[in-house]
Design a protein around this motif. Structure first.
Motif, PDB file in Angstrom:
ATOM      1  N   GLU A 127       0.833  -1.204   0.000  1.00  0.00           N
ATOM      2  CA  GLU A 127       0.000   0.000   0.000  1.00  0.00           C
ATOM      3  C   GLU A 127       0.869   1.256   0.000  1.00  0.00           C
ATOM      4  O   GLU A 127       0.592   2.217  -0.732  1.00  0.00           O
ATOM      5  CB  GLU A 127      -0.921   0.015   1.224  1.00  0.00           C
ATOM      6  CG  GLU A 127      -2.052  -0.985   1.164  1.00  0.00           C
ATOM      7  CD  GLU A 127      -2.882  -0.998   2.452  1.00  0.00           C
ATOM      8  OE1 GLU A 127      -2.846  -0.003   3.222  1.00  0.00           O
ATOM      9  OE2 GLU A 127      -3.567  -2.012   2.682  1.00  0.00           O
ATOM     10  N   VAL A 128       1.902   1.254   0.832  1.00  0.00           N
ATOM     11  CA  VAL A 128       2.801   2.403   0.914  1.00  0.00           C
ATOM     12  C   VAL A 128       3.500   2.603  -0.427  1.00  0.00           C
ATOM     13  O   VAL A 128       3.626   3.734  -0.913  1.00  0.00           O
ATOM     14  CB  VAL A 128       3.823   2.219   2.067  1.00  0.00           C
ATOM     15  CG1 VAL A 128       4.945   3.233   1.977  1.00  0.00           C
ATOM     16  CG2 VAL A 128       3.117   2.321   3.408  1.00  0.00           C
ATOM     17  N   LYS A 129       3.934   1.530  -1.031  1.00  0.00           N
ATOM     18  CA  LYS A 129       4.612   1.613  -2.328  1.00  0.00           C
ATOM     19  C   LYS A 129       3.670   2.212  -3.373  1.00  0.00           C
ATOM     20  O   LYS A 129       4.060   3.081  -4.165  1.00  0.00           O
ATOM     21  CB  LYS A 129       5.080   0.221  -2.761  1.00  0.00           C
ATOM     22  CG  LYS A 129       5.914   0.198  -4.002  1.00  0.00           C
ATOM     23  CD  LYS A 129       6.407  -1.214  -4.291  1.00  0.00           C
ATOM     24  CE  LYS A 129       7.261  -1.250  -5.533  1.00  0.00           C
ATOM     25  NZ  LYS A 129       7.732  -2.600  -5.854  1.00  0.00           N
ATOM     26  N   VAL A 132       3.178   5.906  -2.609  1.00  0.00           N
ATOM     27  CA  VAL A 132       4.373   6.655  -3.008  1.00  0.00           C
ATOM     28  C   VAL A 132       4.404   6.816  -4.521  1.00  0.00           C
ATOM     29  O   VAL A 132       4.724   7.899  -5.041  1.00  0.00           O
ATOM     30  CB  VAL A 132       5.658   5.966  -2.483  1.00  0.00           C
ATOM     31  CG1 VAL A 132       6.897   6.537  -3.132  1.00  0.00           C
ATOM     32  CG2 VAL A 132       5.739   6.096  -0.977  1.00  0.00           C
ATOM     33  N   SER A 133       4.051   5.768  -5.255  1.00  0.00           N
ATOM     34  CA  SER A 133       4.017   5.852  -6.718  1.00  0.00           C
ATOM     35  C   SER A 133       2.986   6.879  -7.178  1.00  0.00           C
ATOM     36  O   SER A 133       3.251   7.678  -8.086  1.00  0.00           O
ATOM     37  CB  SER A 133       3.682   4.492  -7.331  1.00  0.00           C
ATOM     38  OG  SER A 133       4.705   3.584  -7.084  1.00  0.00           O
ATOM     39  N   ASP A 134       1.805   6.861  -6.550  1.00  0.00           N
ATOM     40  CA  ASP A 134       0.766   7.836  -6.898  1.00  0.00           C
ATOM     41  C   ASP A 134       1.233   9.259  -6.614  1.00  0.00           C
ATOM     42  O   ASP A 134       1.058  10.167  -7.441  1.00  0.00           O
ATOM     43  CB  ASP A 134      -0.530   7.554  -6.121  1.00  0.00           C
ATOM     44  CG  ASP A 134      -1.225   6.268  -6.566  1.00  0.00           C
ATOM     45  OD1 ASP A 134      -0.867   5.741  -7.644  1.00  0.00           O
ATOM     46  OD2 ASP A 134      -2.124   5.805  -5.825  1.00  0.00           O
ATOM     47  N   VAL A 135       1.804   9.451  -5.433  1.00  0.00           N
ATOM     48  CA  VAL A 135       2.292  10.780  -5.054  1.00  0.00           C
ATOM     49  C   VAL A 135       3.399  11.213  -6.005  1.00  0.00           C
ATOM     50  O   VAL A 135       3.438  12.372  -6.456  1.00  0.00           O
ATOM     51  CB  VAL A 135       2.767  10.802  -3.585  1.00  0.00           C
ATOM     52  CG1 VAL A 135       3.509  12.086  -3.256  1.00  0.00           C
ATOM     53  CG2 VAL A 135       1.579  10.612  -2.648  1.00  0.00           C
ATOM     54  N   ALA A 136       4.294  10.307  -6.365  1.00  0.00           N
ATOM     55  CA  ALA A 136       5.392  10.644  -7.283  1.00  0.00           C
ATOM     56  C   ALA A 136       4.835  11.052  -8.641  1.00  0.00           C
ATOM     57  O   ALA A 136       5.314  12.024  -9.254  1.00  0.00           O
ATOM     58  CB  ALA A 136       6.338   9.458  -7.425  1.00  0.00           C
TER      59      ALA A 136
END
Length: 161
Positions: A127-129, A132-136
């Motif tokens: 979920e964190v990954k 982070v991908s979405d935020v990036a």
């Protein structure tokens, strides 16, 4: 994943240690039972021998009726003692087996809990990954938009040639 390896290693070793301990305790219990049985048989035989020797002495002294009674009583008591020792050794072995089973059950329970924790950690990490991908991706879009805005603004500010 570092954490999943850590938990797998930790509880895997604990389970192996418990199983090894269980086998050692079981082997020790078997050995103890064998020794007790052997000792009980030897003691019974020695008591029978001593009773026979005592019987011979009593016969020499002219007490034959008491001799037979003494021999039978001694043999019976020796047999009872051997049976009692054997029963107690088996009881001890059963008690140790129950303890080993309980320890193995606890280790299995803890291993299951560790597996659940490991799965939860892996899910959270995924979920964190993803987050982070979405935020990036959003940051990348904003940077591109900002770069375009700066480029457009620079174009508008350029003096006409």
């Amino acid at each position: 994943m570092g954490l999943s390896s850590f938990f797998s290693s930790l509880f895997g070793k604990a389970k192996q240690s418990a199983e090894g301990l269980g086998e050692n305790v079981s082997n020790m219990a078997d050995t103890a039972v064998d020794k007790v049985e052997s000792f009980a048989k030897e003691a019974s035989e020695k008591v029978a021998d001593v009773a026979e020797n005592a019987a011979n002495k009593l016969e020499e002294m002219g007490v034959p009726d008491k001799v037979n009674e003494f021999i039978e009583t001694a043999k019976e008591k020796a047999s009872q003692a051997a049976d009692w020792a054997e029963d107690k050794a088996h009881d001890a072995k059963e008690a140790l087996s129950e303890v080993v089973d309980k320890v193995e059950d606890k280790i299995d329970h803890l291993t299951g809990k560790a597996s659940e924790a490991e799965n939860a950690i892996e899910n959270k990490a995924a979920e964190v990954k993803e987050t982070v991908s979405d935020v990036a991706a959003k940051v990348e879009n904003k940077v591109e938009n900002a770069a375009e805005d700066v480029s457009d603004a620079a174009e508008e500010e350029k003096p006409a040639e």
